[in-house]
Enzyme design. Structure first.
Site, PDB file in Angstrom:
ATOM      1  N   HIS A  61       0.813  -1.214   0.000  1.00 43.94           N
ATOM      2  CA  HIS A  61       0.000   0.000   0.000  1.00 43.94           C
ATOM      3  C   HIS A  61       0.845   1.262   0.000  1.00 43.94           C
ATOM      4  O   HIS A  61       0.326   2.354  -0.181  1.00 43.94           O
ATOM      5  CB  HIS A  61      -0.971  -0.004   1.180  1.00 43.94           C
ATOM      6  N   ARG A  79     -15.151  -4.982  -3.276  1.00 41.15           N
ATOM      7  CA  ARG A  79     -15.079  -3.547  -3.079  1.00 41.15           C
ATOM      8  C   ARG A  79     -14.884  -2.949  -4.458  1.00 41.15           C
ATOM      9  O   ARG A  79     -13.895  -3.241  -5.116  1.00 41.15           O
ATOM     10  CB  ARG A  79     -13.890  -3.250  -2.180  1.00 41.15           C
ATOM     11  N   ASN A 110     -13.697  -0.290  -6.879  1.00 41.33           N
ATOM     12  CA  ASN A 110     -12.793   0.850  -6.862  1.00 41.33           C
ATOM     13  C   ASN A 110     -12.871   1.491  -8.251  1.00 41.33           C
ATOM     14  O   ASN A 110     -13.242   0.836  -9.215  1.00 41.33           O
ATOM     15  CB  ASN A 110     -11.370   0.370  -6.572  1.00 41.33           C
ATOM     16  N   GLU A 150     -12.649  -1.223 -10.973  1.00 42.21           N
ATOM     17  CA  GLU A 150     -12.003  -2.475 -10.596  1.00 42.21           C
ATOM     18  C   GLU A 150     -12.804  -3.086  -9.458  1.00 42.21           C
ATOM     19  O   GLU A 150     -12.841  -2.531  -8.366  1.00 42.21           O
ATOM     20  CB  GLU A 150     -10.567  -2.219 -10.130  1.00 42.21           C
ATOM     21  N   LYS A 198      -6.977  10.179  -6.058  1.00 45.86           N
ATOM     22  CA  LYS A 198      -7.456   9.523  -7.278  1.00 45.86           C
ATOM     23  C   LYS A 198      -6.729  10.025  -8.519  1.00 45.86           C
ATOM     24  O   LYS A 198      -6.778   9.365  -9.556  1.00 45.86           O
ATOM     25  CB  LYS A 198      -8.957   9.784  -7.459  1.00 45.86           C
TER      26      LYS A 198
END
Ligand code: FES
Lengths: 314, 342
Positions: B190, B220, B222, B262, B314
């Site tokens: 990360h 999740r 994304n 994604e 982002k």
């Protein structure tokens, strides 16, 4: 009062397919799912076994992969408390029905480690039987198992399938010479399972001998431990009790009340329930300080009650 | 091997109406919140793409072809440490049984003990093999099934209280790469994050993943905005694509800017206790989004009102131009809640 004889959402019914009494207090059971073939489970997995007609459940490690062993094999030690799950399991005959949770694993062997030293005391041996069955040939491992003299034969029988050169059975904890056993190559992973006091000793001795915490693994405190308490369900009017060895979520599930969940470990927030009366004891990592102090919500998978009773918005 | 044209070169990628309507549009509300938006991956959801575990859509063959091309050029994109042998079979079982259940008209799996037979009608494959015997398949088991699956997969192995990226196949990565990240821990993957909230989210994600059990499946969604429908935006090929994100905005914004979603999924594998992290990529050109009025208006509001910290994280390329492009599709009227197209 709701009785805990309904299966929780993910629980499944099994029947006792085989019983072997290894000693007066140790019994091996093989359980077979009633509806389909058992699915594979990784070494270190345990099941929550529930005796029908009671809300009581207890966790037992699988001693091997249920797929290759054609069933869930566990070893149950009959405890001193005459009202516990272990007594009921010792009273069963082949063909009896139980319900079990899906296998869950919080104690898997370190992935990719080439050397393992396994230390167990008494019934703490059980997850390591699954480890020993699963280690590939290139993994170097040794198991040191502490037994009571009168149970030596029983544990020798459980470890009989494995290379005797990898197994050491010792009579009593005093027989374990820590400096000798803890003098291992640096890449060794140490795993220990047994009574809490034994695990504390292991951690203390390992630290003294210079083991880094990342290479010492002990079967962890289960979230369910704590005092028993009563729960009133405001919307449905039901009542149930949460036993000492059970989480609120498990108690709700076995009473047929479905609550959403994801992690069952207090980190995702999925099992949030409203609290209308009583003081929750928060054990999660989700709620913020304000919510914690407010006491109007709690996470059913880990949190418990500070008093004898809670009223939930369910 | 001739170079495929869908996700490179001519970039012929486009969505037919029915493919577009199954797109997993990620915004349920006009404001985007970065909260840990984990959801149960239980084959339900607001669009067809979320009703299968390993989704197959109209781009299946093109994506399989693209994957084969990338792997031929760079075999390192599929790498596994040796201790993942058992996990490879876990993945074979999970993916084959899911595909056969979710798309019975395309895939079929027959099991008789360890004797398995796999049929993939989309690619004309009929393969009998022995489960657990790598010599009975034409290539290693993980690679075998990953080459027949849309999206990327990585394997995270657990040692004590940490997860390590010990293998996978990454051919459609956006800004990262397998050879670079191999062996890294969850925290290292990360990378350096500055915000306290992001740090806490990474730790909570780790705590979640460490405790995850086979019965729990989560996903999740994304999203990012990308330039041109290239799938392969890995670090290895940065020289080919990084320039697209700088300088003047591309001509024909509607065609060349895409919303890339994604759908990240986590599975705890039964036998090996390894975690499978699957990333299924969907793309829609802005001009395609513009044909669905609710989505166009919502995307306009989300991008226009993006929290500055989120906007930085982002790195939305050409954001002002994008917002200007979408503005005519937004009359300001309230939109139905949820991610469905209508
Ligand atoms: S189930 Fe995740 S916090 Fe309770």
């Amino acid at each position: 009062m709701l009785t805990g004889n309904r299966l929780g959402a993910a629980e499944r019914e099994v029947r006792v397919a085989e019983i072997e009494d290894l000693s007066p207090r140790l019994r091996r059971l093989r359980l077979l799912p009633c509806d389909r073939a058992p699915m594979a489970a990784s070494p270190g997995s345990h099941l929550l076994v529930r005796v029908p007609g009671t809300g009581r459940a207890a966790a037992y490690s699988l001693i091997g992969d249920p797929e290759t062993m054609a069933g869930y094999e566990i070893v149950v030690r009959r405890s001193e408390r005459p009202d516990g799950v272990s007594h009921r399991l010792h009273g069963l005959a082949v063909g009896a029905r139980l319900s079990v949770s899906p296998p869950r694993n919080f104690f898997a062997p370190a992935a990719g480690a080439r050397r393992h030293l396994l230390l167990s005391a008494g019934i703490g041996l059980t997850p390591f039987l699954a480890y020993a069955r699963a280690f590939p040939p290139q993994v170097d491992w040794h198991l040191v198992q502490i037994v009571r003299p009168e149970e030596r034969a029983a544990f020798a029988r459980l470890t009989a399938p494995f290379d005797p050169a990898r197994i050491t059975l010792l009579d009593g904890r005093a027989a374990l010479c820590w400096p000798d056993w803890l003098d291992q190559p640096l890449d060794t992973h140490l795993s220990a399972c047994g009574p809490a006091a034994f695990l504390e000793t292991v951690c203390g001795e390992a630290a003294k001998a210079g083991w880094v915490p990342a290479r010492v693994h002990v079967e962890r405190f289960t979230a369910a431990e704590g005092q028993a308490f009563e729960v009133r369900l405001a919307r449905s009017g039901g009542r149930l009790s949460v036993c000492a060895g059970q989480s609120l979520l498990e108690a709700l599930e076995s009473a047929g009340v479905s609550v959403a969940y994801l992690c069952r470990g207090g980190v995702c927030g999925a099992c949030r329930v409203g609290v209308l009366a009583g003081r929750p004891e928060h054990r999660d990592r989700v709620l913020d300080a304000e919510e914690r102090a407010g006491g109007k919500v709690m996470l059913a998978c880990v949190s418990r009650a500070r008093d004898d009773a809670l009223t939930l918005d369910l | 091997m001739t170079e495929p044209q869908t996700f490179r070169n001519a970039l012929t990628f486009c969505n037919a109406r029915e493919t577009l309507l199954r797109f997993p549009f990620p915004f349920a509300a006009d404001r985007y919140e970065t909260a840990a938006n984990l959801e149960q991956n239980d084959r339900t959801g607001p669009c067809a793409a979320l009703r299968a575990l390993f989704d197959v859509d109209a781009h299946y063959r093109a994506e399989i072809e693209e994957k084969a091309f990338v792997l031929a050029r760079d075999p390192q994109r599929c790498t596994l440490l040796p201790h993942l042998d058992l996990a490879q079979w876990d993945v074979v079982e999970l993916v084959m049984s899911s595909l056969a259940r979710d798309f019975p008209q395309l895939f079929r799996l027959d099991r008789d003990g360890r004797r398995w037979r796999w049929r993939n009608a989309a690619l004309g494959i009929d393969q009998s093999f022995r489960f657990g015997d790598p010599d009975s398949l034409p290539c290693p088991p993980f690679e075998y099934i990953a080459r027949q699956t849309q999206g990327d997969m990585v394997l995270l192995a657990q040692r004590g209280d940490m997860l390590y990226l010990d293998g996978g196949m990454l051919t459609a990565a956006q800004g990262w790469s397998l050879p670079f990240d191999l062996g890294m821990s969850w925290r290292e993957i990360h990378g350096e994050v500055t915000g306290e909230r992001e740090q806490a989210a990474i730790e909570r994600g780790l705590a979640f993943a460490l405790r995850m059990q086979p019965e729990t499946q989560v996903r999740r969604p994304n999203w990012v905005i990308c330039v041109t429908p290239r799938l392969d935006n890995g670090l290895e090929t940065a020289a080919e694509w990084a320039g697209l994100y700088e300088g003047a905005p591309p001509a024909d914004l509607g065609r060349n800017l895409l919303l890339r979603v994604e759908v990240q999924q986590l599975y705890r594998l039964r036998r090996s206790h390894v975690i499978l992290f699957a990333i299924r990529v969907y793309m829609a050109r802005l001009s395609e989004i513009a044909t669905v009025p609710k989505w166009a208006a919502r995307l306009h509001r989300v991008l226009r009102d993006l929290d500055p910290a989120v906007a930085r994280a982002k790195a939305v390329p050409f954001r002002d131009d994008l917002v200007a492009y979408l503005a005519p599709f937004d009359d300001g009227a309230p939109l139905a809640p949820g991610r469905a197209p209508f």
